[in-house]
Design an enzyme around this catalytic site. Structure first.
Site, PDB file in Angstrom:
ATOM      1  N   GLY A 160       0.947  -1.110  -0.103  1.00  0.00           N
ATOM      2  CA  GLY A 160       0.360   0.342  -0.185  1.00  0.00           C
ATOM      3  C   GLY A 160       0.942   0.978   0.563  1.00  0.00           C
ATOM      4  N   CYS A 161       0.279   2.125   0.678  1.00  0.00           N
ATOM      5  CA  CYS A 161       0.696   3.562   0.352  1.00  0.00           C
ATOM      6  C   CYS A 161       2.740   3.190   0.931  1.00  0.00           C
ATOM      7  CB  CYS A 161       0.066   4.592   1.575  1.00  0.00           C
ATOM      8  SG  CYS A 161       0.833   6.184   1.540  1.00  0.00           S
ATOM      9  N   PHE A 162       3.391   4.037   0.940  1.00  0.00           N
ATOM     10  CA  PHE A 162       4.858   3.818   1.390  1.00  0.00           C
ATOM     11  C   PHE A 162       4.841   4.598   2.465  1.00  0.00           C
ATOM     12  CE2 PHE A 162       6.772   6.542  -2.673  1.00  0.00           C
ATOM     13  CZ  PHE A 162       5.758   7.264  -2.281  1.00  0.00           C
TER      14      PHE A 162
END
Length: 179
Positions: free
Chosen positions: A11-13
């Site tokens: 997902g979002c880093f």
């Protein structure tokens, strides 16, 4: 010290980076892009979904302190590996759950970790094991993002902070603050 690297996309880093920055034995976390077709992608092009890249983190860790298998168990605890090409409201292949092994040993351990995770989740684990391709470091403003901007960014407060809190509660023995 036995320094090694791991590359993970969950997902979002910003979320993944924030957690691994707290893990004892992890000496460096870098946010970036991998697994796509476009050379020199940037945040806008990756977020648009046309490059094929995943938002990912590259970890440098001391394998004498924490094993790759332990890093993967944390990985499966801090994101939902049953969501195909998304994490919550972040939708697209850039948010896929993927492991990019740096060696045949890491690939074997990734397969074992997916099997362990499958026993923990009711739905099918869709995490992929993908070949390690060129790594593109994300823009400087993405590095250590939660640490710098988390308290001022509504997304971070709603999404990153709860993941970090969950990790800290469940993995107290793995926190740098408790080492």
């Amino acid at each position: 010290m036995a320094m090694e690297e791991a590359t993970l996309a969950g997902g979002c880093f910003w979320c993944t980076e924030a957690v691994y920055n707290d893990v004892v034995g992890v000496t460096h976390v870098e946010s970036g892009y991998t697994g796509g077709e476009t050379a020199n992608p940037d945040y806008r092009s990756v977020c648009a979904g046309g490059t094929g890249h995943a938002e990912a983190v590259r970890l440098t860790y001391d394998s004498d302190v924490i094993s790759y298998a332990d890093l993967l168990d944390i990985f499966f605890h801090i994101h939902d590996p049953t969501q195909l090409n998304r994490q919550g409201n972040d939708i697209g292949t850039q948010y896929r759950s993927a492991i990019f092994p740096h060696s045949e040993e890491q690939e074997a351990l990734a397969k074992e970790a997916i099997e362990r995770a499958a026993e923990e989740w009711d739905d099918a684990v869709v995490t992929t094991i993908e070949p390690l391709e060129e790594w593109y470091k994300a823009e400087d403003y993405h590095q250590d993002y939660f640490e710098r901007e988390g308290s001022r960014n509504p997304y971070c407060m709603a999404v990153v902070a709860p993941k970090l809190q969950k990790f800290r509660k469940s993995y107290q023995q793995r926190l740098k603050a408790n080492a």
